[in-house]
Write an enzyme that holds these catalytic residues in place. Structure first.
Site: not given
Length: 754
Positions: A417, A515, A646
């Protein structure tokens, strides 16, 4: 009539149905192992034209194959060994290559050296096991022309293997060659000494032994077991490698005059096979192995297994050291290649035009000369000099390691997955399909469809299948997990509407993760729903461990295991047919694989990719699969105090700091929290800190300490020299998140050496 006499010498002998080339001229040997049975593939091969089989029994579905010839033997592996031994009997010019390290590299170098001098054949790639050696002997002795020499590679990685290989090799070899002995496979033996004794046993029947004198125990054992007059010790001396020195010693022993400079110029075999996404949607497969006709056959076999269906398969053929382009083209077309292109300047010009080759599967094979490299470069995607390299050999090693932790009857469900945890599900899935995984598991239906479109045919489980695409689910033979009464009822209705019957589903049970999943008081409802339909059947029931990787919460893990056993026992009483059970995840297999041996499958996740779910002694048995790397595109020297990046957040501290710019940033998966020294990357073997803020597409690294640094040098973000766990620890997260965060635009390159 002996087995050898029953089979023509010119036929192909295969044990893998996917290697079929010429059905009418092929013998299939049905090998049975603890995890697979080759007899299952006989019927399919018969339908494809094969008519001769070496088997231990005739499958029921093959009983009416009256025009097939079944050679029934008590043991197919022993029959193959017998055939090989008979073919070698009386062959006086055999050469045996064994050792710990570099057997294939040396064998290929010796083959290159002998090829201009005499008729020689060698065993293919790394065919050096108890099955591989008989197949290699068959391959080398096939045909009517008898070679002057055959070079057989034989590997020893466990006790007792020498006797099995000697049943093939008997005493027919006049010369044994032993490459350097290292500590590889020491853990499989009682000691390093025991491993060497096993290897020496393999060479003991040979008339002469030439060996790399790099292990004093090897030299001592050889002198104890063999007459000293039969031993020739070799050191690297002034040669570019010990393998070149061994080749020179071998040629001198065989009576050939040698030119040391010419021998030293011979390239070492590159066993690397790579797969990557190229320009214009092409998939580019590169095989750099010794470029001859025999190796081409293996390269095309590998190519066919990994190429995506419904796209053109094209061979880009370079220079061969043996065989003609015409023979190579004939073989390629016979093996299903659609088109053969000869690598040339003219082909390069056509590639530069950019319109002829699009969405194709392209295999590059040939001598790795300048023209070959230019062609490969032209095919590869331009612009992004950052890659995630996936070592498929390491992944297969990890898969086999976890398979060793559970009983032989236990199937492995490989989790692919989230694009196989970020490394690419299609190529990983193809490798696992070849390795004997029981299932692939994805999260959503779209991931499963992508696997099917890539040509993967093995069972695929969809763990989160809530979708409005049920017809696509059924059409692609994707097996859904079901975790609620409502979803089960909806799935029944959709299956019945599509005229589906007996469709496999997987029942998710909530044993403590909390779950999703059915609870104990809902099990009767599952049985009641399924009792009124023929649309579905329960293929497995499973749950997920919440704390298997928490070493201080074993009592909770045991509670889950007990709950799972109780719930599945209840479900087994309620359902009319048996089903498989699985609850162990990666950590569960590492900790409970043997003590909880009744489960039918285990689900292998992060461990497949070489990452351990917890710190422990077994972590050392895993091999990292992914290496995230880029290259330096700019170097600047700055005085101390120079602002970098930056917001001028970085400042040089050295009087002459060397700052590298690397084309990888947070858009590629480099978290901005790695800015300003919070992470180090490896350059020329040295850990170098980031400096300044991570940018979207770039970052800066202080490489002052890196020796000899220059533009183009490799930068390892994570991999063998920079464990991914160091980055996850910096962020206070887990390695899973780092791996899955590597952006899709980063080029995935898949490599294999086996």
């Amino acid at each position: 009539m002996t087995l050898t006499e029953q089979i023509p010498a010119s036929t192909y002998l295969i044990t893998d149905s996917r290697s079929l080339v010429d059905p009418a001229d092929t013998v299939f040997a049905a090998i049975r192992t603890e995890l697979a049975d080759g007899h299952r593939y006989i019927a399919d091969l018969y339908r494809r034209g094969v008519r001769t089989f070496i088997a231990e029994y005739i499958p029921d579905e093959c009983a009416d194959f009256t025009d097939a010839r079944f050679i029934i033997v008590p043991s197919v592996p022993e029959a193959l060994a017998e055939i090989a031994a008979r073919r070698l009997a009386g062959f006086s010019n055999g050469i045996l290559v064994t050792g710990s390290h570099g057997k294939t590299t040396f064998k290929e170098l010796l083959y290159r050296a002998l090829l201009p001098l005499t008729k020689v054949r060698r065993s293919p790639r790394s065919w050096n096991s108890a099955i591989g050696v008989p197949l290699a002997v068959w391959d080398m002795t096939a045909g009517d022309e008898t070679p002057d020499y055959i070079i057989t590679e034989a590997g020893i990685d466990g006790p007792g293997q020498a006797d099995r290989l000697l049943s093939v090799l008997n005493d027919s070899h006049m010369l044994a060659l032993i490459t350097p002995i290292t500590d590889e496979h020491d853990s499989a033996f009682e000691s390093h000494v025991a491993k060497i004794a096993e290897k020496v046993k393999l060479a003991a029947r040979c008339n002469t032994v030439i060996y790399a004198d790099s292990d004093p125990i090897l030299a001592e054992t050889l002198k104890k077991e063999l007459p000293e007059a039969t031993l020739i010790a070799v050191t690297q001396a002034s040669h570019p490698s010990v393998y070149h020195a061994l080749v020179e010693a071998t040629l001198n022993h065989l009576g050939y005059k040698t030119d040391s400079r010419a021998l030293d110029a011979l390239p070492l075999a590159d066993k690397l096979r790579s797969i990557c996404r190229g320009s214009y949607g092409n998939n580019v497969f590169t095989d750099r192995f010794t470029p001859d006709i025999r190796s081409l056959r293996d390269a095309i076999d590998f190519f066919r297994r990994h190429a995506t269906p419904k796209h053109r398969k094209i061979l880009f053929l370079g220079t061969l050291i043996e065989g003609t382009p015409e023979n190579a083209a004939d073989l390629a077309l016979k093996m299903g290649i659609d088109k053969v292109e000869i690598i040339s300047e003219e082909l390069l010009h056509r590639l530069d035009a950019g319109s002829e080759f699009r969405d194709d599967q392209i295999l590059l094979f040939g001598e790795t000369d300048a023209l070959f490299r230019s062609t490969e470069e032209a095919l590869r995607s331009a612009g992004h000099d950052t890659t995630l390299e996936i070592d498929l050999d390491a992944m297969v090693h990890n898969f086999n390691y976890f398979r060793s932790l559970v009983p032989s009857h236990t199937g492995i469900v490989a989790m692919v997955k989230a694009s196989a945890y970020g490394v690419g599900a299609e190529e990983v899935g193809k490798a696992l399909q070849s390795s004997g995984a029981a299932y692939l598991a994805v999260a959503v239906i779209e991931e499963g469809i992508a696997l099917r479109e890539a040509g993967i045919t093995m069972p695929v489980m969809v763990l989160n299948p809530v979708t409005n695409r049920y017809p696509a689910l059924f059409a692609h033979r994707l097996e859904p997990a079901v975790f609620s009464p409502g979803e089960l009822q909806r799935l029944v209705a959709e299956a019945e509407a599509c005229g589906i019957s007996d469709y496999p589903v997987h029942i998710k049970l909530d044993t403590g993760m909390h779950r999703v999943g059915f609870l104990a008081d809902q099990l009767q409802g599952i049985a009641d729903t399924l009792a009124h339909t023929r649309a579905l059947r329960v293929e497995s029931a499973f749950s997920h461990l919440a704390t298997a990787d928490c070493l201080d919460m074993d009592s909770y893990t045991q509670l889950q295991l007990d709950t799972f056993d109780s719930m599945t026992d209840t479900l087994a009483r309620l359902l009319p047919a048996p089903f498989k059970r699985h609850i162990l995840n990666t950590a569960g297999m590492m900790r409970y694989g043997r003590t909880h041996s009744a489960y039918d499958m285990g689900r292998l996740g992060i461990g497949l990719y070489g990452l351990a779910p917890y710190d422990g002694p077994r972590s050392a048995d895993l091999r990292p699969v992914a290496t995230f790397r880029s290259h330096i595109i700019s170097l600047k020297h700055w005085p101390a105090g120079t602002p970098i990046g930056y917001g001028c957040k970085g400042r040089t501290t050295e009087a002459d700091a060397i700052i590298a710019t690397v084309p990888v940033g947070y858009a590629d998966g480099i978290d901005r929290h790695f800015s300003n020294g919070n992470a180090c990357f490896v350059v020329n073997g040295v850990k170098c800190p980031t400096i300044g803020n991570i940018c979207m597409d770039l970052c800066m690294v202080d490489v002052t300490a890196a020796p000899g640094v220059k533009v183009g040098d490799e930068v390892e973000i994570f991999g063998p020299h920079m464990p991914i766990e160091r980055l996850s620890d910096t962020l206070g997260t887990i390695s899973y998140e780092i791996l899955t965060s590597v952006a899709p635009r980063v080029q995935r390159v898949y490599v294999r050496k086996s």
